[in-house]
Design an enzyme around this catalytic site. Structure first.
Site, PDB file in Angstrom:
ATOM      1  CE1 TYR A  51     -31.431 -41.240  22.483  1.00 31.74           C
ATOM      2  CE2 TYR A  51     -31.513 -43.614  22.213  1.00 31.74           C
ATOM      3  CZ  TYR A  51     -31.180 -42.506  22.963  1.00 31.74           C
ATOM      4  OH  TYR A  51     -30.595 -42.671  24.202  1.00 31.74           O
ATOM      5  N   GLY A 109     -28.477 -49.651  28.689  1.00 31.89           N
ATOM      6  CA  GLY A 109     -29.866 -50.042  28.492  1.00 31.89           C
ATOM      7  C   GLY A 109     -30.772 -49.028  29.146  1.00 31.89           C
TER       8      GLY A 109
HETATM    9  N1  CAA Z   1     -43.322 -52.924  18.672  1.00 26.34           N
HETATM   10  C1  CAA Z   1     -44.367 -53.136  17.841  1.00 26.34           C
HETATM   11  N2  CAA Z   1     -45.447 -52.364  17.823  1.00 26.34           N
HETATM   12  C2  CAA Z   1     -45.489 -51.334  18.664  1.00 26.34           C
HETATM   13  C3  CAA Z   1     -44.434 -51.063  19.549  1.00 26.34           C
HETATM   14  C4  CAA Z   1     -43.323 -51.902  19.537  1.00 26.34           C
HETATM   15  N3  CAA Z   1     -42.270 -51.719  20.350  1.00 26.34           N
HETATM   16  N4  CAA Z   1     -44.750 -49.962  20.251  1.00 26.34           N
HETATM   17  C5  CAA Z   1     -45.978 -49.567  19.832  1.00 26.34           C
HETATM   18  N5  CAA Z   1     -46.413 -50.407  18.877  1.00 26.34           N
HETATM   19  C6  CAA Z   1     -47.685 -50.358  18.170  1.00 26.34           C
HETATM   20  C7  CAA Z   1     -48.821 -50.231  19.160  1.00 26.34           C
HETATM   21  O1  CAA Z   1     -49.201 -51.501  19.625  1.00 26.34           O
HETATM   22  C8  CAA Z   1     -49.885 -49.583  18.325  1.00 26.34           C
HETATM   23  O2  CAA Z   1     -50.470 -50.541  17.478  1.00 26.34           O
HETATM   24  P1  CAA Z   1     -52.045 -50.576  17.283  1.00 26.34           P
HETATM   25  O3  CAA Z   1     -52.397 -49.221  16.725  1.00 26.34           O
HETATM   26  O4  CAA Z   1     -52.232 -51.699  16.315  1.00 26.34           O
HETATM   27  O5  CAA Z   1     -52.606 -50.814  18.645  1.00 26.34           O
HETATM   28  C9  CAA Z   1     -49.100 -48.649  17.409  1.00 26.34           C
HETATM   29  O6  CAA Z   1     -47.752 -49.180  17.383  1.00 26.34           O
HETATM   30  C10 CAA Z   1     -49.056 -47.254  17.927  1.00 26.34           C
HETATM   31  O7  CAA Z   1     -48.514 -47.254  19.265  1.00 26.34           O
HETATM   32  P2  CAA Z   1     -48.710 -46.040  20.247  1.00 26.34           P
HETATM   33  O8  CAA Z   1     -50.150 -45.879  20.592  1.00 26.34           O
HETATM   34  O9  CAA Z   1     -47.732 -46.138  21.384  1.00 26.34           O
HETATM   35  O10 CAA Z   1     -48.324 -44.863  19.256  1.00 26.34           O
HETATM   36  P3  CAA Z   1     -47.914 -43.408  19.559  1.00 26.34           P
HETATM   37  O11 CAA Z   1     -47.788 -42.735  18.261  1.00 26.34           O
HETATM   38  O12 CAA Z   1     -48.774 -42.825  20.634  1.00 26.34           O
HETATM   39  O13 CAA Z   1     -46.461 -43.569  20.226  1.00 26.34           O
HETATM   40  C11 CAA Z   1     -44.179 -44.062  20.327  1.00 26.34           C
HETATM   41  C12 CAA Z   1     -45.443 -44.192  19.504  1.00 26.34           C
HETATM   42  C13 CAA Z   1     -43.828 -42.576  20.508  1.00 26.34           C
HETATM   43  C14 CAA Z   1     -43.054 -44.740  19.594  1.00 26.34           C
HETATM   44  C15 CAA Z   1     -44.405 -44.708  21.716  1.00 26.34           C
HETATM   45  O14 CAA Z   1     -44.807 -46.034  21.523  1.00 26.34           O
HETATM   46  C16 CAA Z   1     -43.177 -44.684  22.564  1.00 26.34           C
HETATM   47  O15 CAA Z   1     -42.792 -43.674  23.136  1.00 26.34           O
HETATM   48  N6  CAA Z   1     -42.471 -45.820  22.681  1.00 26.34           N
HETATM   49  C17 CAA Z   1     -41.259 -45.932  23.489  1.00 26.34           C
HETATM   50  C18 CAA Z   1     -40.057 -45.662  22.660  1.00 26.34           C
HETATM   51  C19 CAA Z   1     -38.843 -45.881  23.511  1.00 26.34           C
HETATM   52  O16 CAA Z   1     -38.592 -46.958  24.043  1.00 26.34           O
HETATM   53  N7  CAA Z   1     -38.014 -44.849  23.671  1.00 26.34           N
HETATM   54  C20 CAA Z   1     -36.870 -44.954  24.493  1.00 26.34           C
HETATM   55  C21 CAA Z   1     -36.691 -43.658  25.214  1.00 26.34           C
HETATM   56  S1  CAA Z   1     -35.465 -43.805  26.478  1.00 26.34           S
HETATM   57  C22 CAA Z   1     -34.050 -43.844  25.644  1.00 26.34           C
HETATM   58  O17 CAA Z   1     -33.967 -43.659  24.471  1.00 26.34           O
HETATM   59  C23 CAA Z   1     -32.804 -44.103  26.464  1.00 26.34           C
HETATM   60  C24 CAA Z   1     -32.081 -45.244  25.941  1.00 26.34           C
HETATM   61  O18 CAA Z   1     -31.058 -45.059  25.282  1.00 26.34           O
HETATM   62  C25 CAA Z   1     -32.514 -46.598  26.279  1.00 26.34           C
END
Ligand code: CAA
Length: 240
Positions: free
Chosen positions: A147, A178
């Site tokens: 993305y 945002g």
């Molecule tokens: N920074 C650093 N570390 C992170 C992190 C971040 N932002 N997010 C997650 N982690 C870490 C977690 O702490 C975890 O670490 P540990 O295993 O050491 O605890 C590890 O990464 C795994 O995290 P998850 O359990 O969340 O992993 P997952 O595989 O279940 O999910 C993900 C990963 C799909 C990326 C999920 O974290 C997620 O959906 N994040 C949000 C992503 C996001 O902001 N998307 C925006 C969508 S809206 C949009 O896109 C519109 C727009 O234009 C703004």
């Protein structure tokens, strides 16, 4: 002046608010949607804005669809490339399908749509193209290599096309929203979203209308001196 506008992904979320803002500005508006027919019908009933269905990732579908819109409503003066999807996951788990679906829908659509309106805009000496990027194309986001790449690509596309259109009164700008109150953002895991909101200086998600009014401003006849710009509408979360 009353213009004809086409908004992709226009029946829900940001696109819906953009379509409504353009309509409120006195323009004739049409929208494109892809799969959610129920939402599209509800949108059409609520707004009286005509809806057209095709996949913006498909060049031929865009060519045929735009011809259909222009046959029904006349030449397109304003194009808002808003349609986009997410398929969030870390790169070490991302499949080629997740990569290409997001790239083709979010970035490929810029070419597929713009290519099919740009010649007419140049011939008529007027055009407004507004491309919806994202804060995450500017700053990157964990789990969004696909993305973020597509949304960053939109910024380069916007600047190049702005140069090409400048002498023909075809402006091309990007809006980088945002986190806003949409279905897409609602799909982010709850705890993650709370952390994100805590990092937004104004202390809230954006509303779709926050984005709609910026797009309507850029689409105006009087906005002719603004081109190649990126408008950040993110509550202060990121300042480029
Ligand atoms: N920074 C650093 N570390 C992170 C992190 C971040 N932002 N997010 C997650 N982690 C870490 C977690 O702490 C975890 O670490 P540990 O295993 O050491 O605890 C590890 O990464 C795994 O995290 P998850 O359990 O969340 O992993 P997952 O595989 O279940 O999910 C993900 C990963 C799909 C990326 C999920 O974290 C997620 O959906 N994040 C949000 C992503 C996001 O902001 N998307 C925006 C969508 S809206 C949009 O896109 C519109 C727009 O234009 C703004």
């Amino acid at each position: 002046m009353r213009r004809t506008a086409l908004v992709t992904g226009g029946t829900r979320g940001l696109g819906k608010a953009i379509a409504v803002a353009l309509q409120a500005g006195g323009h004739q508006v049409a929208v494109v949607y892809h799969t959610n027919t129920v939402a599209a019908q509800a949108f059409a009933e609520a707004t009286s804005i005509p809806v057209f269905q095709w996949d913006v990732a498909d060049f031929e579908a865009c060519r045929a669809g735009i011809a259909e819109v222009e046959h029904a409503l006349g030449s397109i003066d304003i194009l808002v490339n808003n349609a986009g999807i997410t398929s969030d996951t870390v790169l070490h788990r991302m499949t080629p399908d997740q990569w290409w679906r997001v790239i083709n829908t979010n970035l490929g659509s810029m070419f597929n749509m713009s290519r099919n309106v740009i010649e007419g805009m140049r011939e008529r000496g007027f055009g407004r193209i507004v491309n919806i990027s994202s804060i995450n194309g500017q700053k990157g986001q964990f789990g969004q290599a696909n993305y973020a790449a597509a949304k960053a690509g939109i910024l380069g596309f916007t600047k190049a096309l702005a140069l090409e259109g400048a002498r023909k009164n075809v402006t091309v700008n990007a809006v980088a929203p945002g986190y806003c109150d949409t279905d897409m953002v609602a799909a982010v895991p709850k705890e993650t979203l709370q952390t994100i909101i805590a990092g937004i200086p104004v202390g809230r998600l954006g509303t779709p209308a926050d984005i709609g009014r910026v797009v309507a401003f850029l689409a105006d006849d009087d906005a002719g001196f603004i081109t190649g710009a990126t408008f950040e509408v993110n509550g202060g979360q990121y300042m480029d």
